[in-house]
Write a protein that holds these residues in place. Structure first.
Motif, mmCIF file in Angstrom:
data_model
loop_
_atom_site.group_PDB
_atom_site.id
_atom_site.type_symbol
_atom_site.label_atom_id
_atom_site.label_comp_id
_atom_site.label_asym_id
_atom_site.label_seq_id
_atom_site.Cartn_x
_atom_site.Cartn_y
_atom_site.Cartn_z
ATOM 1 N N ARG A 45 -22.588 27.151 -24.254
ATOM 2 C CA ARG A 45 -21.657 26.107 -23.816
ATOM 3 C C ARG A 45 -21.435 26.114 -22.303
ATOM 4 N N ASP A 46 -21.717 27.249 -21.648
ATOM 5 C CA ASP A 46 -21.605 27.284 -20.193
ATOM 6 C C ASP A 46 -22.626 26.369 -19.525
ATOM 7 N N LEU A 47 -23.705 26.065 -20.237
ATOM 8 C CA LEU A 47 -24.741 25.197 -19.663
ATOM 9 C C LEU A 47 -24.248 23.774 -19.471
ATOM 10 N N PHE A 48 -23.280 23.351 -20.280
ATOM 11 C CA PHE A 48 -22.705 22.018 -20.076
ATOM 12 C C PHE A 48 -22.130 21.915 -18.670
ATOM 13 N N ALA A 49 -21.404 22.945 -18.252
ATOM 14 C CA ALA A 49 -20.781 22.930 -16.928
ATOM 15 C C ALA A 49 -21.824 22.947 -15.823
ATOM 16 N N VAL A 50 -22.872 23.761 -15.990
ATOM 17 C CA VAL A 50 -23.902 23.856 -14.954
ATOM 18 C C VAL A 50 -24.530 22.495 -14.692
ATOM 19 N N ALA A 97 -35.139 23.032 -21.916
ATOM 20 C CA ALA A 97 -34.075 24.040 -21.817
ATOM 21 C C ALA A 97 -34.147 25.032 -22.967
ATOM 22 N N ALA A 98 -34.489 24.543 -24.165
ATOM 23 C CA ALA A 98 -34.546 25.417 -25.333
ATOM 24 C C ALA A 98 -35.696 26.408 -25.261
ATOM 25 N N GLN A 99 -36.645 26.206 -24.341
ATOM 26 C CA GLN A 99 -37.751 27.152 -24.201
ATOM 27 C C GLN A 99 -37.298 28.450 -23.544
ATOM 28 N N GLY A 100 -36.258 28.389 -22.736
ATOM 29 C CA GLY A 100 -35.796 29.565 -22.001
ATOM 30 C C GLY A 100 -35.390 30.719 -22.887
ATOM 31 N N LEU A 176 -23.948 33.834 -10.393
ATOM 32 C CA LEU A 176 -23.044 33.102 -9.505
ATOM 33 C C LEU A 176 -23.251 31.594 -9.643
ATOM 34 N N ILE A 177 -24.492 31.162 -9.813
ATOM 35 C CA ILE A 177 -24.751 29.739 -10.007
ATOM 36 C C ILE A 177 -24.021 29.242 -11.254
ATOM 37 N N HIS A 178 -24.035 30.029 -12.326
ATOM 38 C CA HIS A 178 -23.304 29.652 -13.533
ATOM 39 C C HIS A 178 -21.795 29.616 -13.275
ATOM 40 N N ARG A 179 -21.277 30.603 -12.554
ATOM 41 C CA ARG A 179 -19.836 30.625 -12.276
ATOM 42 C C ARG A 179 -19.413 29.431 -11.430
ATOM 43 N N VAL A 180 -20.174 29.154 -10.390
ATOM 44 C CA VAL A 180 -19.857 28.017 -9.533
ATOM 45 C C VAL A 180 -19.912 26.725 -10.343
ATOM 46 N N GLY A 181 -20.879 26.636 -11.253
ATOM 47 C CA GLY A 181 -20.984 25.449 -12.082
ATOM 48 C C GLY A 181 -19.754 25.216 -12.929
ATOM 49 N N ALA A 235 -36.873 19.167 -15.585
ATOM 50 C CA ALA A 235 -37.709 19.855 -16.565
ATOM 51 C C ALA A 235 -38.450 21.067 -16.006
ATOM 52 N N PRO A 236 -38.990 21.015 -14.768
ATOM 53 C CA PRO A 236 -39.731 22.181 -14.280
ATOM 54 C C PRO A 236 -38.860 23.406 -14.011
ATOM 55 N N TYR A 237 -37.529 23.263 -14.077
ATOM 56 C CA TYR A 237 -36.727 24.460 -13.833
ATOM 57 C C TYR A 237 -35.494 24.589 -14.717
ATOM 58 N N VAL A 238 -35.338 23.706 -15.711
ATOM 59 C CA VAL A 238 -34.140 23.794 -16.536
ATOM 60 C C VAL A 238 -34.082 25.119 -17.298
ATOM 61 N N SER A 239 -35.226 25.628 -17.766
ATOM 62 C CA SER A 239 -35.191 26.889 -18.514
ATOM 63 C C SER A 239 -34.993 28.102 -17.609
ATOM 64 N N ASP A 240 -35.091 27.907 -16.284
ATOM 65 C CA ASP A 240 -34.744 29.002 -15.374
ATOM 66 C C ASP A 240 -33.296 29.432 -15.567
ATOM 67 N N TYR A 241 -32.460 28.498 -16.034
ATOM 68 C CA TYR A 241 -31.027 28.770 -16.205
ATOM 69 C C TYR A 241 -30.657 29.031 -17.658
#
Length: 493
Positions: A45-50, A97-100, A176-181, A235-241
């Motif tokens: 659910r944190d991904l919604f915020a990011v 994203a689901a590939q990550g 930190l990227i997740h927290r800032v998001g 798409a080229p970087y969504v699974s990075d997160y």
């Protein structure tokens, strides 16, 4: 401290080495190596915020103004095109994203499973260009906003300051990227609501917007394509997160839907505001907001938007560094950088982004529209091949150690059929292209309707599926992220 990725796969990789203890220091230590299960953490659910925060930015508002200013669409056709495009593109983006959680590696590393270790380099380098373009575009908008709030400071100086601020967040990394998001979501939603109320209550604005009824098929299709593309460029970087998320099936499903709705809602809401601004207020969305909000309120809002840009650009710099490391590791398969080298690789793209921002700030909207078109042509065939391979051909089963093995392991250096399908698909897009510099014969015959995105999505999907399903039976499915990858020593951290 080293973080070797341990284990051996069926490609004949090296003997296993002990996995390092979970790393929870302030500055992220991992780069492109597979994340083992004992380091998985976070909530889907944190991904919604990011992704909500990443999209609610001044640049997204400006993207909405393209509908009336470039494609001559009225209010309701523009809203329909924006909604349709983001709903369609957002689902493709969320599938990535689901590939990550499944594989535990960055997206461009996973792309080696379709194109081979060397074959994936082309798209990896294209993504570096994409990051630079997004970084520059966001900087231009932030610089303009801050200059209007504090005119004494030159726009160029603001560009540099915002770039450096994003650099700091990117160096600290994933957590930190997740927290800032998370906190940025609250800020951005509040700002968007405030701007929408003030714009809609300004005398004459809503009336002028409602009276705009312009419509062309080419404009509707063009704006729908931009909505699709704004999502697919993630798409080229969504699974990075998402690669640190737990690997179980429930986590993967939640990852998909939280990413989807965060990204779609974060895009369509500010784009709706941009549509109204483009129709009724001013050609320059930032100038229009400044006029409507006025005084102290305008300064607070525009400065806050600049803060959001820092969050977005930290993601761009972070992703760029992973792509550069991926490209370098292709030729030095036993090398992964530690913290110092990772920091240098994050800082390196800053100069390119700043150079682009300074060069194109005076012709921003036209340059930005063509930039989106170029990305559309190169990224959509890649995303089609990647998703078909992951969901229809291999069904999520990959030999993760081969991603890091010399010669590409079971996937080889170049997967000829995938590269051929990509190249042919791109060639077939050319007659359908429509930009300010070039209009293909088919697009010209259709009155400027650009259908290259449909060609780039359908042709490689069908062609790759027909070819790959016959070849995959001879290749071991291997492991997924739950299994470790080959030992790859990192430089000192």
């Amino acid at each position: 401290m080293d973080h070797p990725v341990s284990g051996a796969g069926p490609a004949g990789a090296e003997a296993p080495r002990p996995t390092a203890a979970p790393d929870r220091r302030l500055v992220e230590g991992r780069t492109i190596d597979a994340v083992p299960e004992d380091e998985r953490h976070g909530r889907p659910r944190d991904l919604f915020a990011v992704w909500f925060a990443a999209n609610i930015s001044p640049l997204t508002i400006v993207s909405g103004t393209i509908a009336p200013l470039v494609f001559d669409l009225g209010l309701w056709p523009a809203i329909a095109a924006v909604t349709l495009g983001n709903l369609l593109g957002g689902f493709l983006m969320a599938l990535h994203a689901a590939q990550g959680p499944r594989l535990g590696v960055p997206q461009m590393i996973q792309s080696r499973g379709q194109f081979g270790s060397h074959g994936s380099l082309l798209v990896t380098l294209v993504v570096v260009f994409m990051y630079a373009g997004w970084f520059a575009s966001n900087l231009v908008i932030a610089g303009q906003a801050l200059h209007r709030s504090v005119p004494a400071v030159d726009i160029s100086a603001w560009l540099v300051l915002c770039g450096l601020a994003g650099l700091v967040v990117a160096i600290v990394g994933y957590d930190l990227i997740h927290r800032v998001g998370r906190w940025a979501t609250v800020l951005t939603l509040s700002l968007l609501a405030l701007c929408a109320v003030r714009v809609l209550l300004t005398p004459g604005v809503l009336e002028r917007a409602m009276k705009a009824t312009g419509f062309t098929v080419s404009g509707f299709v063009g704006m729908t394509a931009i909505g699709i593309l704004l999502q697919i460029t993630y798409a080229p970087y969504v699974s990075d997160y998402t690669r640190y998320m737990p690997a179980h099936a429930a986590s993967r499903r939640s990852t998909l839907w939280f990413t989807y709705w965060g990204s779609v809602l974060g895009s369509v809401l500010p784009m709706f505001l941009g549509i109204v601004m483009g129709i009724a207020v001013a050609d320059d969305a930032i100038a229009g907001l400044d006029t409507v909000l006025g005084g102290t309120l305008s300064a607070v809002v525009l400065c806050s938007f600049a803060v959001i840009v820092v969050h977005v650009n930290s993601m761009n710099l972070y992703g760029t560094s992973l792509c550069l490391i991926t490209a370098a590791q292709t030729f030095r398969h036993r090398w992964l950088p530690g913290r110092p080298a990772r920091t240098a690789l994050i800082a390196a793209p800053l100069a390119l982004g700043l150079t682009l921002a300074l060069a194109f700030q005076d012709t921003f909207l036209a340059s930005y529209t063509d930039f989106l078109a170029i990305l559309q042509y190169v990224l959509i065939p890649w995303t089609a091949i990647n998703l078909v391979d992951f969901y229809l051909v291999r069904r999520g089963h990959y030999d993760v150690p081969s991603f890091f093995a010399p010669g590409g392991g079971v996937y080889g250096r170049v997967n000829g059929p995938a590269v051929l399908v990509y190249a042919v698909s791109f060639a077939l897009e050319v007659p359908f292209m429509h930009t300010s510099a070039y209009t293909g014969p088919v697009a010209g015959a259709l009155g400027g309707i650009d259908l290259s995105w449909a060609v780039g999505l359908l042709v490689p999907s069908v062609a790759y599926w027909l070819i790959a399903r016959r070849r995959t039976a001879a290749v071991p499915h291997g492991t997924t992220a739950a299994a470790p990858a080959p030992a790859l020593p990192q430089e000192g951290s």
